[in-house]
Design a protein around this motif. Structure first.
Motif, mmCIF file in Angstrom:
data_model
loop_
_atom_site.group_PDB
_atom_site.id
_atom_site.type_symbol
_atom_site.label_atom_id
_atom_site.label_comp_id
_atom_site.label_asym_id
_atom_site.label_seq_id
_atom_site.Cartn_x
_atom_site.Cartn_y
_atom_site.Cartn_z
ATOM 1 N N GLU A 158 34.498 25.494 40.643
ATOM 2 C CA GLU A 158 35.893 25.046 40.684
ATOM 3 C C GLU A 158 36.693 25.681 39.546
ATOM 4 O O GLU A 158 37.830 26.104 39.736
ATOM 5 C CB GLU A 158 35.965 23.521 40.589
ATOM 6 C CG GLU A 158 37.362 22.959 40.628
ATOM 7 C CD GLU A 158 38.081 23.152 41.953
ATOM 8 O OE1 GLU A 158 39.317 23.069 41.950
ATOM 9 O OE2 GLU A 158 37.408 23.375 42.989
ATOM 10 N N LEU A 159 36.091 25.769 38.371
ATOM 11 C CA LEU A 159 36.749 26.400 37.234
ATOM 12 C C LEU A 159 37.043 27.872 37.539
ATOM 13 O O LEU A 159 38.156 28.352 37.333
ATOM 14 C CB LEU A 159 35.883 26.280 35.981
ATOM 15 C CG LEU A 159 36.409 26.959 34.726
ATOM 16 C CD1 LEU A 159 37.750 26.376 34.299
ATOM 17 C CD2 LEU A 159 35.381 26.850 33.608
ATOM 18 N N GLU A 160 36.051 28.590 38.055
ATOM 19 C CA GLU A 160 36.239 30.004 38.424
ATOM 20 C C GLU A 160 37.342 30.157 39.461
ATOM 21 O O GLU A 160 38.186 31.055 39.358
ATOM 22 C CB GLU A 160 34.937 30.592 38.970
ATOM 23 C CG GLU A 160 34.029 31.151 37.939
ATOM 24 C CD GLU A 160 34.534 32.446 37.308
ATOM 25 O OE1 GLU A 160 35.245 33.242 37.966
ATOM 26 O OE2 GLU A 160 34.204 32.652 36.141
ATOM 27 N N LYS A 161 37.351 29.290 40.450
ATOM 28 C CA LYS A 161 38.360 29.351 41.509
ATOM 29 C C LYS A 161 39.758 29.182 40.918
ATOM 30 O O LYS A 161 40.668 29.955 41.224
ATOM 31 C CB LYS A 161 38.089 28.258 42.543
ATOM 32 C CG LYS A 161 39.109 28.180 43.645
ATOM 33 C CD LYS A 161 38.791 27.034 44.596
ATOM 34 C CE LYS A 161 39.878 26.904 45.614
ATOM 35 N NZ LYS A 161 40.506 25.598 45.625
ATOM 36 N N TRP A 216 40.549 35.650 30.589
ATOM 37 C CA TRP A 216 39.939 34.379 30.204
ATOM 38 C C TRP A 216 38.470 34.558 29.894
ATOM 39 O O TRP A 216 37.833 35.534 30.287
ATOM 40 C CB TRP A 216 40.114 33.318 31.289
ATOM 41 C CG TRP A 216 39.329 33.604 32.536
ATOM 42 C CD1 TRP A 216 38.024 33.297 32.773
ATOM 43 C CD2 TRP A 216 39.794 34.244 33.727
ATOM 44 N NE1 TRP A 216 37.647 33.711 34.040
ATOM 45 C CE2 TRP A 216 38.727 34.300 34.639
ATOM 46 C CE3 TRP A 216 41.024 34.773 34.103
ATOM 47 C CZ2 TRP A 216 38.853 34.853 35.890
ATOM 48 C CZ3 TRP A 216 41.130 35.325 35.341
ATOM 49 C CH2 TRP A 216 40.053 35.357 36.233
ATOM 50 N N ILE A 217 37.973 33.569 29.187
ATOM 51 C CA ILE A 217 36.537 33.446 28.926
ATOM 52 C C ILE A 217 36.258 31.948 28.863
ATOM 53 O O ILE A 217 37.126 31.161 28.478
ATOM 54 C CB ILE A 217 36.136 34.148 27.615
ATOM 55 C CG1 ILE A 217 34.617 34.127 27.460
ATOM 56 C CG2 ILE A 217 36.818 33.529 26.413
ATOM 57 C CD1 ILE A 217 34.090 35.019 26.352
ATOM 58 N N TYR A 218 35.085 31.570 29.315
ATOM 59 C CA TYR A 218 34.707 30.163 29.194
ATOM 60 C C TYR A 218 33.212 30.080 28.916
ATOM 61 O O TYR A 218 32.451 30.987 29.230
ATOM 62 C CB TYR A 218 35.067 29.372 30.450
ATOM 63 C CG TYR A 218 34.338 29.775 31.702
ATOM 64 C CD1 TYR A 218 33.129 29.186 32.050
ATOM 65 C CD2 TYR A 218 34.866 30.755 32.546
ATOM 66 C CE1 TYR A 218 32.462 29.561 33.213
ATOM 67 C CE2 TYR A 218 34.212 31.130 33.701
ATOM 68 C CZ TYR A 218 33.010 30.530 34.027
ATOM 69 O OH TYR A 218 32.346 30.901 35.166
ATOM 70 N N PHE A 219 32.824 29.001 28.270
ATOM 71 C CA PHE A 219 31.421 28.770 27.946
ATOM 72 C C PHE A 219 31.190 27.279 27.795
ATOM 73 O O PHE A 219 32.142 26.524 27.521
ATOM 74 C CB PHE A 219 30.999 29.544 26.688
ATOM 75 C CG PHE A 219 31.912 29.346 25.512
ATOM 76 C CD1 PHE A 219 31.681 28.314 24.607
ATOM 77 C CD2 PHE A 219 32.990 30.182 25.321
ATOM 78 C CE1 PHE A 219 32.520 28.129 23.529
ATOM 79 C CE2 PHE A 219 33.834 30.008 24.230
ATOM 80 C CZ PHE A 219 33.596 28.970 23.340
ATOM 81 N N GLU A 235 42.783 31.960 40.758
ATOM 82 C CA GLU A 235 44.095 31.664 41.339
ATOM 83 C C GLU A 235 45.205 31.865 40.309
ATOM 84 O O GLU A 235 46.283 32.367 40.635
ATOM 85 C CB GLU A 235 44.127 30.232 41.881
ATOM 86 C CG GLU A 235 43.307 30.048 43.132
ATOM 87 C CD GLU A 235 43.158 28.592 43.553
ATOM 88 O OE1 GLU A 235 43.605 27.686 42.813
ATOM 89 O OE2 GLU A 235 42.581 28.356 44.631
ATOM 90 N N LEU A 236 44.930 31.486 39.075
ATOM 91 C CA LEU A 236 45.892 31.684 37.992
ATOM 92 C C LEU A 236 46.167 33.168 37.789
ATOM 93 O O LEU A 236 47.318 33.590 37.633
ATOM 94 C CB LEU A 236 45.351 31.049 36.706
ATOM 95 C CG LEU A 236 46.248 31.057 35.489
ATOM 96 C CD1 LEU A 236 47.472 30.174 35.712
ATOM 97 C CD2 LEU A 236 45.467 30.568 34.274
ATOM 98 N N PHE A 237 45.116 33.977 37.816
ATOM 99 C CA PHE A 237 45.264 35.426 37.674
ATOM 100 C C PHE A 237 46.150 35.985 38.782
ATOM 101 O O PHE A 237 47.101 36.739 38.526
ATOM 102 C CB PHE A 237 43.898 36.116 37.705
ATOM 103 C CG PHE A 237 43.993 37.614 37.662
ATOM 104 C CD1 PHE A 237 44.054 38.276 36.443
ATOM 105 C CD2 PHE A 237 44.043 38.361 38.832
ATOM 106 C CE1 PHE A 237 44.158 39.661 36.399
ATOM 107 C CE2 PHE A 237 44.152 39.735 38.791
ATOM 108 C CZ PHE A 237 44.205 40.388 37.574
ATOM 109 N N VAL A 238 45.854 35.633 40.009
ATOM 110 C CA VAL A 238 46.616 36.147 41.156
ATOM 111 C C VAL A 238 48.077 35.710 41.063
ATOM 112 O O VAL A 238 48.990 36.506 41.291
ATOM 113 C CB VAL A 238 45.974 35.688 42.486
ATOM 114 C CG1 VAL A 238 46.871 35.996 43.667
ATOM 115 C CG2 VAL A 238 44.609 36.341 42.664
ATOM 116 N N ASN A 273 53.593 37.155 40.563
ATOM 117 C CA ASN A 273 54.908 36.748 40.055
ATOM 118 C C ASN A 273 55.516 37.778 39.112
ATOM 119 O O ASN A 273 56.734 37.929 39.061
ATOM 120 C CB ASN A 273 54.835 35.393 39.354
ATOM 121 C CG ASN A 273 54.645 34.260 40.339
ATOM 122 O OD1 ASN A 273 54.853 34.400 41.537
ATOM 123 N ND2 ASN A 273 54.237 33.119 39.835
ATOM 124 N N SER A 274 54.677 38.488 38.366
ATOM 125 C CA SER A 274 55.186 39.481 37.417
ATOM 126 C C SER A 274 55.174 40.888 37.998
ATOM 127 O O SER A 274 55.487 41.849 37.296
ATOM 128 C CB SER A 274 54.363 39.454 36.133
ATOM 129 O OG SER A 274 53.078 39.984 36.355
#
Length: 110
Positions: free
Chosen positions: A82-85, A106-109, A89-92, A97-98
């Motif tokens: 869910e986090l990856e999804k 991003w990075i997560y751990f 989506e945020l990236f897209v 938009n820009s």
């Protein structure tokens, strides 16, 4: 469900601001109008970025660790898929938009 530390940043900010500056020069706008456009673009990066993150992640599951212009670090409890999804989506969303002028990294751990 794991708790994740997530760091998200906006990339290509200088390109975005430079384009705002050059578009006003090409249109022969006044210096005052150019400065206002740069301020508005900078505000869009900082405030809009946080609002977009808040819209894409459940705020009741988030804990902000750091928020500054174009950078956000927080913890969140979500399944990894869910986090990856949501990050994808945020990236897209930012890319479209820009029109490719801004990217999200991003990075997560755990």
């Amino acid at each position: 469900m794991n708790e994740w530390v997530v760091a998200v940043s906006v990339d290509k900010i200088q390109t975005f601001l430079t384009q705002a500056f050059h578009s006003h020069i090409q249109e022969r706008q006044s210096e005052d109008a150019t400065l206002k456009e740069i301020i508005n673009s900078s505000d869009q990066i900082s405030r809009g970025f946080f609002e977009t993150i808040k819209d894409n992640f459940p705020e009741n599951a988030m804990n902000w660790l750091l928020r500054c212009s174009g950078v956000s670090v927080f913890t969140i409890k979500l399944p990894e898929k869910e986090l990856e999804k949501r990050l994808n989506e945020l990236f897209v969303q930012y890319y479209l938009n820009s029109r490719g002028n801004q990217l999200i990294r991003w990075i997560y751990f755990p």
